[in-house]
Motif scaffolding. Structure first.
Motif, PDB file in Angstrom:
ATOM      1  N   ARG A   4     -70.913 105.652 -14.622  1.00 39.19           N
ATOM      2  CA  ARG A   4     -71.097 104.900 -15.998  1.00 39.19           C
ATOM      3  C   ARG A   4     -70.782 103.441 -15.757  1.00 39.19           C
ATOM      4  NH1 ARG A   4     -66.996 107.209 -20.075  1.00 39.19           N
ATOM      5  NH2 ARG A   4     -65.663 106.848 -18.356  1.00 39.19           N
ATOM      6  N   CYS A   7     -69.254  97.017 -19.629  1.00 37.33           N
ATOM      7  CA  CYS A   7     -69.450  95.747 -19.782  1.00 37.33           C
ATOM      8  C   CYS A   7     -68.097  95.063 -19.906  1.00 37.33           C
ATOM      9  CB  CYS A   7     -70.097  95.470 -21.130  1.00 37.33           C
ATOM     10  SG  CYS A   7     -70.655  93.921 -21.618  1.00 37.33           S
ATOM     11  N   TYR A  11     -67.760  98.028 -23.941  1.00 39.00           N
ATOM     12  CA  TYR A  11     -68.850  98.883 -24.068  1.00 39.00           C
ATOM     13  C   TYR A  11     -69.074  99.618 -22.951  1.00 39.00           C
ATOM     14  CZ  TYR A  11     -73.431 101.114 -24.763  1.00 39.00           C
ATOM     15  OH  TYR A  11     -74.524 101.706 -24.995  1.00 39.00           O
ATOM     16  N   TYR A  13     -71.854 102.171 -20.725  1.00 32.14           N
ATOM     17  CA  TYR A  13     -73.053 102.844 -20.684  1.00 32.14           C
ATOM     18  C   TYR A  13     -72.833 104.235 -19.997  1.00 32.14           C
ATOM     19  CZ  TYR A  13     -77.976 104.476 -19.866  1.00 32.14           C
ATOM     20  OH  TYR A  13     -78.991 104.956 -20.003  1.00 32.14           O
ATOM     21  N   ASP A  19     -78.919 104.728 -24.831  1.00 30.15           N
ATOM     22  CA  ASP A  19     -78.572 103.677 -25.991  1.00 30.15           C
ATOM     23  C   ASP A  19     -79.642 103.948 -26.831  1.00 30.15           C
ATOM     24  OD1 ASP A  19     -77.790 101.823 -27.584  1.00 30.15           O
ATOM     25  OD2 ASP A  19     -78.400 100.281 -26.360  1.00 30.15           O
ATOM     26  N   TRP A  30     -78.859 104.685 -14.716  1.00 28.77           N
ATOM     27  CA  TRP A  30     -78.721 103.163 -14.934  1.00 28.77           C
ATOM     28  C   TRP A  30     -79.901 102.448 -14.162  1.00 28.77           C
ATOM     29  CZ3 TRP A  30     -76.059  99.743 -17.674  1.00 28.77           C
ATOM     30  CH2 TRP A  30     -75.942  98.260 -17.273  1.00 28.77           C
ATOM     31  N   VAL A  33     -82.506 101.540 -16.724  1.00 29.04           N
ATOM     32  CA  VAL A  33     -82.543 101.030 -17.934  1.00 29.04           C
ATOM     33  C   VAL A  33     -83.335  99.603 -17.764  1.00 29.04           C
ATOM     34  CG1 VAL A  33     -80.969  99.741 -19.298  1.00 29.04           C
ATOM     35  CG2 VAL A  33     -80.381 102.063 -18.439  1.00 29.04           C
ATOM     36  N   TRP A  37     -82.530  94.781 -20.855  1.00 33.65           N
ATOM     37  CA  TRP A  37     -81.649  95.446 -21.753  1.00 33.65           C
ATOM     38  C   TRP A  37     -80.458  94.738 -21.825  1.00 33.65           C
ATOM     39  CZ3 TRP A  37     -76.990  97.963 -21.005  1.00 33.65           C
ATOM     40  CH2 TRP A  37     -76.368  98.777 -22.182  1.00 33.65           C
ATOM     41  N   CYS A  39     -76.230  94.334 -23.476  1.00 34.47           N
ATOM     42  CA  CYS A  39     -74.961  95.440 -24.202  1.00 34.47           C
ATOM     43  C   CYS A  39     -75.360  95.350 -25.591  1.00 34.47           C
ATOM     44  CB  CYS A  39     -73.918  94.432 -24.004  1.00 34.47           C
ATOM     45  SG  CYS A  39     -72.549  95.511 -24.875  1.00 34.47           S
ATOM     46  N   LYS A  46     -77.486  93.216 -18.098  1.00 35.55           N
ATOM     47  CA  LYS A  46     -77.236  94.120 -17.037  1.00 35.55           C
ATOM     48  C   LYS A  46     -76.270  93.923 -15.882  1.00 35.55           C
ATOM     49  CE  LYS A  46     -79.702  97.562 -15.602  1.00 35.55           C
ATOM     50  NZ  LYS A  46     -80.914  98.296 -15.089  1.00 35.55           N
TER      51      LYS A  46
END
Length: 52
Positions: A4, A7, A11, A13, A19, A30, A33, A37, A39, A46
């Motif tokens: 995982r 941020c 938060y 991810y 999301d 990840w 992504v 993108w 947060c 990122k």
């Protein structure tokens, strides 16, 4: 458990959750992504996230 990414705002991810409200489907790793993108809480990119 998948890696995982957190941020600075707190938060997290989680690839299992993705999301979906911002176009990232559940199960998206990840690495897949998009680089543009941000947060969904604070809008940092990122590159501000750290693996946890």
């Amino acid at each position: 458990m998948a890696e995982r990414y957190e941020c600075p705002c707190g938060y997290v991810y989680d690839p299992a959750e993705g999301d979906p409200d911002h176009g990232i489907a559940p199960g998206t790793p990840w690495e897949k992504v998009p680089d543009d993108w941000v947060c969904p809480v604070c809008a940092l990119g990122k590159d501000s996230f750290e693996k946890i």
